[in-house]
Design a protein around this motif. Structure first.
Motif, PDB file in Angstrom:
ATOM      1  N   UNK A   1      31.277 -96.539  75.088  1.00 14.75           N
ATOM      2  CA  UNK A   1      32.461 -95.728  75.270  1.00 14.75           C
ATOM      3  C   UNK A   1      32.435 -94.332  74.683  1.00 14.75           C
ATOM      4  N   UNK A   2      31.297 -93.649  74.667  1.00 10.35           N
ATOM      5  CA  UNK A   2      31.267 -92.294  74.136  1.00 10.35           C
ATOM      6  C   UNK A   2      31.753 -91.274  75.172  1.00 10.35           C
ATOM      7  N   UNK A   3      31.759 -91.601  76.453  1.00 10.88           N
ATOM      8  CA  UNK A   3      32.140 -90.643  77.488  1.00 10.88           C
ATOM      9  C   UNK A   3      33.541 -90.060  77.286  1.00 10.88           C
ATOM     10  N   UNK A   4      34.555 -90.855  76.935  1.00 15.30           N
ATOM     11  CA  UNK A   4      35.867 -90.241  76.694  1.00 15.30           C
ATOM     12  C   UNK A   4      35.829 -89.251  75.528  1.00 15.30           C
ATOM     13  N   UNK A   5      35.025 -89.531  74.520  1.00 14.75           N
ATOM     14  CA  UNK A   5      34.923 -88.626  73.381  1.00 14.75           C
ATOM     15  C   UNK A   5      34.222 -87.333  73.779  1.00 14.75           C
ATOM     16  N   UNK A   6      33.269 -87.441  74.676  1.00 13.82           N
ATOM     17  CA  UNK A   6      32.610 -86.242  75.194  1.00 13.82           C
ATOM     18  C   UNK A   6      33.646 -85.348  75.874  1.00 13.82           C
ATOM     19  N   UNK A   7      34.532 -85.952  76.641  1.00 14.69           N
ATOM     20  CA  UNK A   7      35.599 -85.182  77.285  1.00 14.69           C
ATOM     21  C   UNK A   7      36.491 -84.528  76.232  1.00 14.69           C
ATOM     22  N   UNK A   8      36.745 -85.233  75.137  1.00 12.38           N
ATOM     23  CA  UNK A   8      37.568 -84.665  74.063  1.00 12.38           C
ATOM     24  C   UNK A   8      36.898 -83.446  73.450  1.00 12.38           C
TER      25      UNK A   8
ATOM     26  N   UNK B   1      21.381 -98.270  69.689  1.00 17.49           N
ATOM     27  CA  UNK B   1      20.244 -99.070  69.232  1.00 17.49           C
ATOM     28  C   UNK B   1      19.174 -98.247  68.532  1.00 17.49           C
ATOM     29  N   UNK B   2      18.721 -97.180  69.173  1.00 19.75           N
ATOM     30  CA  UNK B   2      17.635 -96.373  68.613  1.00 19.75           C
ATOM     31  C   UNK B   2      17.963 -94.894  68.771  1.00 19.75           C
ATOM     32  N   UNK B   3      17.227 -94.063  68.045  1.00 21.37           N
ATOM     33  CA  UNK B   3      17.461 -92.620  68.157  1.00 21.37           C
ATOM     34  C   UNK B   3      17.163 -92.119  69.567  1.00 21.37           C
ATOM     35  N   UNK B   4      16.299 -92.817  70.284  1.00 22.04           N
ATOM     36  CA  UNK B   4      15.999 -92.424  71.660  1.00 22.04           C
ATOM     37  C   UNK B   4      17.154 -92.705  72.616  1.00 22.04           C
ATOM     38  N   UNK B   5      18.071 -93.581  72.234  1.00 20.70           N
ATOM     39  CA  UNK B   5      19.234 -93.879  73.076  1.00 20.70           C
ATOM     40  C   UNK B   5      20.487 -93.176  72.567  1.00 20.70           C
ATOM     41  N   UNK B   6      20.319 -92.173  71.719  1.00 28.23           N
ATOM     42  CA  UNK B   6      21.438 -91.383  71.201  1.00 28.23           C
ATOM     43  C   UNK B   6      21.954 -90.483  72.326  1.00 28.23           C
ATOM     44  N   UNK B   7      23.011 -90.918  72.982  1.00 30.37           N
ATOM     45  CA  UNK B   7      23.550 -90.196  74.128  1.00 30.37           C
ATOM     46  C   UNK B   7      24.099 -88.831  73.741  1.00 30.37           C
ATOM     47  N   UNK B   8      23.824 -87.842  74.566  1.00 30.67           N
ATOM     48  CA  UNK B   8      24.332 -86.480  74.406  1.00 30.67           C
ATOM     49  C   UNK B   8      23.920 -85.845  73.079  1.00 30.67           C
ATOM     50  N   UNK B   9      22.757 -86.215  72.570  1.00 33.90           N
ATOM     51  CA  UNK B   9      22.290 -85.713  71.277  1.00 33.90           C
ATOM     52  C   UNK B   9      22.294 -84.188  71.219  1.00 33.90           C
ATOM     53  N   UNK B  10      21.706 -83.537  72.199  1.00 36.07           N
ATOM     54  CA  UNK B  10      21.647 -82.074  72.197  1.00 36.07           C
ATOM     55  C   UNK B  10      23.039 -81.458  72.292  1.00 36.07           C
ATOM     56  N   UNK B  11      23.872 -82.046  73.119  1.00 38.71           N
ATOM     57  CA  UNK B  11      25.234 -81.528  73.272  1.00 38.71           C
ATOM     58  C   UNK B  11      26.020 -81.684  71.970  1.00 38.71           C
TER      59      UNK B  11
END
Length: 93
Positions: free
Chosen positions: A24-31, A55-65
């Motif tokens: 559920x990080x997508x709503x926070x991205x919108x915020x 799970x892992x640093x490789x699955x850290x969604x939107x890391x650069x953003x």
């Protein structure tokens, strides 16, 4: 599914804590994107902290953003918890 009460406060100076424990990080991205627009419009913003688990640093969604949002001051803190990172204790960074 509808969530009519899940939104940013109308007072932009109120601090916000976002908690995404693995989903559920997508709503926070919108915020934070909305807050970015508010900042560009010259509005004063309260602090915004993000707690995110994956799970892992490789699955850290939107890391650069997220790093960009930290750099420009939209996110004040970004806490990352990794549940399956090899050779790493399970602590929040």
């Amino acid at each position: 599914m509808s969530a009519p009460t899940f939104h940013l406060p109308t007072d932009t100076t109120r601090p916000i804590i976002l908690v995404g424990p693995g989903t559920g990080i997508a709503p926070f991205r919108a915020f934070w994107q909305h807050r970015n627009t508010q900042l560009r419009e010259g509005q004063k913003l309260g602090k915004m902290w993000l707690f995110f688990g994956c799970r892992t640093s490789e699955t850290d969604l939107y890391k650069d953003e997220k790093e960009d949002m930290l750099r420009i001051g939209i996110l004040d803190r970004n806490f990352l918890a990794l549940s399956r990172e090899p050779n790493t204790s399970k602590v929040c960074t």
